[in-house]
Design an enzyme around this catalytic site. Sequence first.
Site, mmCIF file in Angstrom:
data_model
loop_
_atom_site.group_PDB
_atom_site.id
_atom_site.type_symbol
_atom_site.label_atom_id
_atom_site.label_comp_id
_atom_site.label_asym_id
_atom_site.label_seq_id
_atom_site.Cartn_x
_atom_site.Cartn_y
_atom_site.Cartn_z
ATOM 1 N N LYS A 233 -1.968 -0.248 11.059
ATOM 2 C CA LYS A 233 -1.734 1.011 10.335
ATOM 3 C C LYS A 233 -3.018 1.843 10.175
ATOM 4 C CE LYS A 233 2.104 -0.777 7.611
ATOM 5 N NZ LYS A 233 2.666 -0.874 6.266
ATOM 6 N N ASP B 81 5.589 5.467 3.103
ATOM 7 C CA ASP B 81 5.803 4.626 1.913
ATOM 8 C C ASP B 81 5.752 5.472 0.637
ATOM 9 O OD1 ASP B 81 6.215 2.241 3.203
ATOM 10 O OD2 ASP B 81 4.114 1.616 3.130
ATOM 11 N N GLY C 204 -2.570 -1.345 0.186
ATOM 12 C CA GLY C 204 -1.957 -0.192 0.846
ATOM 13 C C GLY C 204 -0.726 0.328 0.116
HETATM 14 P P1 NAP Z 1 -2.159 -5.642 0.663
HETATM 15 O O1 NAP Z 1 -2.752 -4.342 1.072
HETATM 16 O O2 NAP Z 1 -2.610 -6.894 1.340
HETATM 17 O O3 NAP Z 1 -2.393 -5.804 -0.933
HETATM 18 C C1 NAP Z 1 -1.995 -6.984 -1.582
HETATM 19 C C2 NAP Z 1 -2.143 -6.796 -3.087
HETATM 20 O O4 NAP Z 1 -1.669 -7.983 -3.733
HETATM 21 C C3 NAP Z 1 -3.593 -6.598 -3.544
HETATM 22 O O5 NAP Z 1 -3.608 -5.782 -4.678
HETATM 23 C C4 NAP Z 1 -4.012 -8.044 -3.887
HETATM 24 O O6 NAP Z 1 -5.076 -8.102 -4.815
HETATM 25 C C5 NAP Z 1 -2.741 -8.550 -4.512
HETATM 26 N N1 NAP Z 1 -2.679 -10.024 -4.431
HETATM 27 C C6 NAP Z 1 -2.414 -10.755 -3.341
HETATM 28 N N2 NAP Z 1 -2.456 -12.079 -3.665
HETATM 29 C C7 NAP Z 1 -2.794 -12.150 -4.980
HETATM 30 C C8 NAP Z 1 -3.002 -13.219 -5.892
HETATM 31 N N3 NAP Z 1 -2.876 -14.507 -5.510
HETATM 32 N N4 NAP Z 1 -3.302 -12.938 -7.180
HETATM 33 C C9 NAP Z 1 -3.429 -11.632 -7.590
HETATM 34 N N5 NAP Z 1 -3.249 -10.579 -6.765
HETATM 35 C C10 NAP Z 1 -2.936 -10.834 -5.483
HETATM 36 O O7 NAP Z 1 -0.569 -5.646 0.817
HETATM 37 P P2 NAP Z 1 0.412 -4.386 0.842
HETATM 38 O O8 NAP Z 1 0.556 -3.936 2.253
HETATM 39 O O9 NAP Z 1 0.002 -3.419 -0.185
HETATM 40 O O10 NAP Z 1 1.814 -5.067 0.448
HETATM 41 C C11 NAP Z 1 2.112 -5.492 -0.866
HETATM 42 C C12 NAP Z 1 3.570 -5.898 -0.955
HETATM 43 O O11 NAP Z 1 4.407 -4.743 -0.810
HETATM 44 C C13 NAP Z 1 4.018 -6.880 0.117
HETATM 45 O O12 NAP Z 1 4.862 -7.841 -0.480
HETATM 46 C C14 NAP Z 1 4.834 -6.037 1.088
HETATM 47 O O13 NAP Z 1 5.860 -6.757 1.725
HETATM 48 C C15 NAP Z 1 5.427 -5.002 0.142
HETATM 49 N N6 NAP Z 1 5.784 -3.739 0.806
HETATM 50 C C16 NAP Z 1 7.061 -3.284 0.658
HETATM 51 C C17 NAP Z 1 7.427 -2.089 1.235
HETATM 52 C C18 NAP Z 1 8.837 -1.609 1.079
HETATM 53 O O14 NAP Z 1 9.219 -0.685 1.797
HETATM 54 N N7 NAP Z 1 9.584 -2.168 0.163
HETATM 55 C C19 NAP Z 1 6.497 -1.334 1.956
HETATM 56 C C20 NAP Z 1 5.207 -1.811 2.081
HETATM 57 C C21 NAP Z 1 4.854 -3.037 1.507
HETATM 58 P P3 NAP Z 1 -6.596 -8.117 -4.295
HETATM 59 O O15 NAP Z 1 -6.957 -6.683 -4.016
HETATM 60 O O16 NAP Z 1 -7.357 -8.698 -5.410
HETATM 61 O O17 NAP Z 1 -6.621 -8.961 -3.035
#
Ligand code: NAP
Length: 283
Positions: free
Chosen positions: A71, A106, A135
Site C-alpha cells: 500500500k 478505508d 494504517g
Molecule cells: P497496523 O498498521 O499493523 O497497526 C496495528 C495496530 O495494532 C497498531 O496500532 C499496533 O500498535 C496495534 N497492536 C498490534 N498488536 C498489539 C499488541 N499486542 N498490543 C497492543 N497494540 C497492538 O495494522 P492495520 O493495517 O492498521 O490493521 C489493523 C486492523 O484493522 C487489522 O485487524 C485489520 O484486519 C483491520 N482492518 C479492517 C479493515 C476493514 O475494512 N474492516 C480495513 C483495514 C484494516 P503499535 O503501533 O504499538 O505496534
Amino acid sequence: MAATSKFKAACVIGWPVEHSRSPLIHSYWITKYGLNAEYRREAVPPEQFEEFVRGLAARGYVGANVTIPNKEAARALSKADDRADKVGASNTLWLDGSTLRSTNTDVEGFINNLDASAAGWNRGLDTAVVMGAGGTARAVVYALSERSVKHIHVVNRTLDRAIALREEFGKCVNPVRWEELGGLLGGAGVLVNATSLGMIGKPPLTVNLARLPASAVVADAVYAPLETALLAAARTRGLRTVDGLGMLLHQAVPGFELWFGVRPEVTPELRALVEADLLRNQA
Ligand code: NAP
C-alpha cells in the site's frame, strides 16, 4: 448494454492475495449491474510490484486494489490524493487517461459504515477515542477530523506513532497511553478499535466499557471474528455497535465506481454473501 459496452478489468494485487474478499464483492456487483467486466486476483511478489503497476494498462486493467504489503509503494508510484497522502498508503489505483491515480478508501469505508449502521452517531458529539495508530487508525482519524470531531484521543502501545498522528492531523488529536484509556471513556461518544487486537490469531482486546455513556457507539475495524469480544461486550451493555465487515464492504464502493462508472450499493444480500464466506473460512 453489457454486450455492447467495452470490456473492463480490475484486480486486487497482493502477496499473499488468496485471503482477499475483494473478488467476491466486486464480482457480485459486476453480475448485479450486468457489466461487461471482470475482477481478478493477482499474486505479485513485492519485488515485482513496481513493474506490475507500471504495466497496469498494458495488462488490460483500468485499475486495482492493493493489499498487504504494497500500500505504501502504491502511493509512491501514483498521483495520490490528500486522503492517501495523509494516511500514508493507497489501497485503490485507477487510470485517469495515462495518469495513474490513487486514494485510500478505508476513510470512506469507515465513515459511510458508521453513517449506515449508527445514524446520528455524531449528533452533539465532540469526543472520540481511537485505539491504534497504524494504517487503519490513520484512516479513522482522517474521517473523524473531516467530520469536525473536536477531540480525538488516540491510544496506542507505541506512543510515538500516536504522536505522529497529532503532527499529521493537528491539535484535534491527543496521543495517550493505554493506562489512560479508562479515564477517557466517560466523555467518549465513539470508541473505535483500529488495532489488530481481538482478531482471530491475535491477542485479545480487553476494555472495560462500564464508563462509556449509554449513547456511545462502539466500532471495530476487525471483521474476523464478525462479532469481536469488544462488540459483544458493547452489545451486552446495550450500546450501539458497528462492525468491521460493514467497513470492508463500504470501502469497496469508491473503487468500483472509479473503474466501472457505477456506484454500487452495499445490500443485506452482499453482506450475507461475504459473511457466509468468512464463516466458512473460520470453521
Ligand atoms: P497496523 O498498521 O499493523 O497497526 C496495528 C495496530 O495494532 C497498531 O496500532 C499496533 O500498535 C496495534 N497492536 C498490534 N498488536 C498489539 C499488541 N499486542 N498490543 C497492543 N497494540 C497492538 O495494522 P492495520 O493495517 O492498521 O490493521 C489493523 C486492523 O484493522 C487489522 O485487524 C485489520 O484486519 C483491520 N482492518 C479492517 C479493515 C476493514 O475494512 N474492516 C480495513 C483495514 C484494516 P503499535 O503501533 O504499538 O505496534
